[in-house]
Scaffold this active site. Structure first.
Site, short mmCIF file in Angstrom:
data_model
loop_
_atom_site.label_atom_id
_atom_site.label_comp_id
_atom_site.label_asym_id
_atom_site.label_seq_id
_atom_site.Cartn_x
_atom_site.Cartn_y
_atom_site.Cartn_z
N LYS A 48 39.97 33.18 -26.09
CA LYS A 48 41.05 34.15 -25.30
C LYS A 48 41.34 35.32 -26.08
CE LYS A 48 40.66 31.20 -22.14
NZ LYS A 48 40.09 29.78 -22.94
N TYR A 257 39.76 17.12 -15.84
CA TYR A 257 40.34 17.88 -16.80
C TYR A 257 41.46 17.56 -17.76
CZ TYR A 257 42.65 22.24 -18.97
OH TYR A 257 43.20 23.11 -19.87
N TYR A 283 38.06 20.94 -24.39
CA TYR A 283 37.21 22.01 -24.21
C TYR A 283 35.88 21.63 -25.15
CZ TYR A 283 40.27 24.59 -21.49
OH TYR A 283 41.20 24.99 -20.53
C1 LIG Z 1 39.70 28.66 -22.30
C2 LIG Z 1 38.75 27.63 -23.08
C3 LIG Z 1 37.39 27.73 -22.89
C4 LIG Z 1 36.73 28.16 -21.57
O1 LIG Z 1 36.26 29.49 -21.40
P1 LIG Z 1 36.52 30.05 -19.92
O2 LIG Z 1 36.13 31.54 -20.51
O3 LIG Z 1 37.75 29.80 -19.33
O4 LIG Z 1 35.32 29.60 -19.15
C5 LIG Z 1 36.69 27.17 -23.71
N1 LIG Z 1 37.20 26.53 -24.86
C6 LIG Z 1 38.68 26.63 -25.05
C7 LIG Z 1 38.96 26.09 -26.50
C8 LIG Z 1 39.46 27.43 -24.23
O5 LIG Z 1 40.54 27.42 -24.69
#
Ligand SMILES: *Cc1c(COP(=O)(O)O)cnc(C)c1O
Length: 330
Positions: A48, A257, A283
């Protein structure tokens, strides 16, 4: 490409490193490397941060004073937004969703929640079904109070946010990486949409594979294709994406999730023990579990170069819901 306003605070370029021991341990004849976007430098980093370089610039251009966004309780996106807000003198309102049971006995501030607090964000709690409404209400309240709010979408995945990953892909190419595969976690779609645009711009010959974290295959494909088209348009690039152009694997949704299962735990442990790399339970743990399973099944041909794009998230390891499971299974 059109230039879009940007602030520079991420530590870039992030390193690309070889991971020789992991394929050996798995006995798969591939070459594995990693792009370290867990090391983007903003309050423990993550994907992000790149998006926020563009999103915060847009907020400044709008004359905003308060950043408002939403996510899950352990949202990395919210934590990085809180940090960017602090860094550039914005107030920050985070709408965090938690299950009804956890809302009532909700864990003390740990993992990303602790960091949100340390970074000075105001937190509004809600439940997942009520999150959209709570976010709109938070925005309206801030507006009426004269706080000049700017809303950042879930995951920072507007075309402006996604554009960051088009540039990130060009950064990767500029580092001399020529992988056959680029594999990463895909959720709100901005990372994958940006990478799709960047890969097209770079004439990339390999394959870009998003491992879905929480979305059905066709839904994520469509979402990423739409966002990639909007991102290309924003950048002034004539290119179109159909859902078939977007390569998604949604076989690893597990318990849903944020539910860390045996596959995610194995991946977190393997990366830790073989390479000294910390993945996250939500993730990158899930995406790496997908990569490991696909490698075992022979999707990647012998000798192929597979790059795992680490998107961050390790602070969530310290949330009791995950740390307790990982310890118990030590
Ligand atoms: C938000 C996030 C993702 C996913 O990215 P997107 O752009 O929302 O698809 C992957 N890994 C981590 C650690 C995240 O925080």
């Amino acid at each position: 490409m059109n230039q879009i306003p940007r602030l520079q605070f991420a530590h870039l370029p992030t390193p690309v490193e070889d991971l020789p021991r992991l394929p050996q341990a798995l006995e798969v004849p591939i070459r594995l490397s990693i792009k370290r976007d867990d090391a983007t430098g903003l309050a423990l980093g993550g994907n992000k941060t790149r998006k926020l370089e563009y999103l915060v610039a847009e907020a400044q251009a709008h004359g905003a004073r308060t950043l408002v966004t939403a996510g899950a309780a352990q949202s990395n996106h919210c934590r990085q937004t809180a940090a960017a807000a602090a860094r550039f003198g914005f107030e920050c309102i985070l709408v965090l969703s938690e299950s009804q049971t956890n809302l009532t006995r909700y864990e003390s501030a740990t993992g990303n929640i602790l960091l949100d607090q340390l970074l000075g964000a105001e937190i509004i709690w809600t439940t997942r079904p009520e999150r959209d409404v709570a976010l709109q209400a938070a925005f309206q309240d801030a507006w009426q109070a004269g706080r000049r709010p700017y809303q950042i979408p879930y995951g920072g995945s507007s075309p402006v946010g996604a554009a960051a990953y088009a540039y990130a892909f060009l950064e990767l190419v500029g580092q001399g990486a020529q992988p056959d595969w680029v594999v990463f976690a895909s959720s709100s779609g901005g990372t994958q949409a940006g990478i799709a645009v960047g890969a097209r711009l770079a004439g990339f010959r390999g394959r870009v594979l998003g491992i879905s974290i929480d979305e059905e295959h066709d839904v994520l494909q469509q979402k990423v294709a739409t966002l990639a088209n909007e991102t290309a348009e924003l950048l002034g690039e004539k290119m179109t994406f159909t859902p078939e152009d977007i390569f998604v694997n949604a076989d690893y949704l597990g318990g849903g999730y944020g539910v860390m299962g045996a596959a995610e735990m194995e991946a977190v442990r393997l990366f830790g023990r073989q390479e000294g790399i910390l993945l996250d339970p939500v993730y990158t743990g899930r995406a790496a579990a997908g990569l490991i399973d696909l490698a075992r099944k022979g999707l990647f041909k012998p000798g192929e170069d597979v790059l795992f794009w680490h998107t961050g998230g390790a602070p969530a390891l310290f949330a009791p819901r995950y740390s307790e499971l990982l310890q118990a299974d030590h």
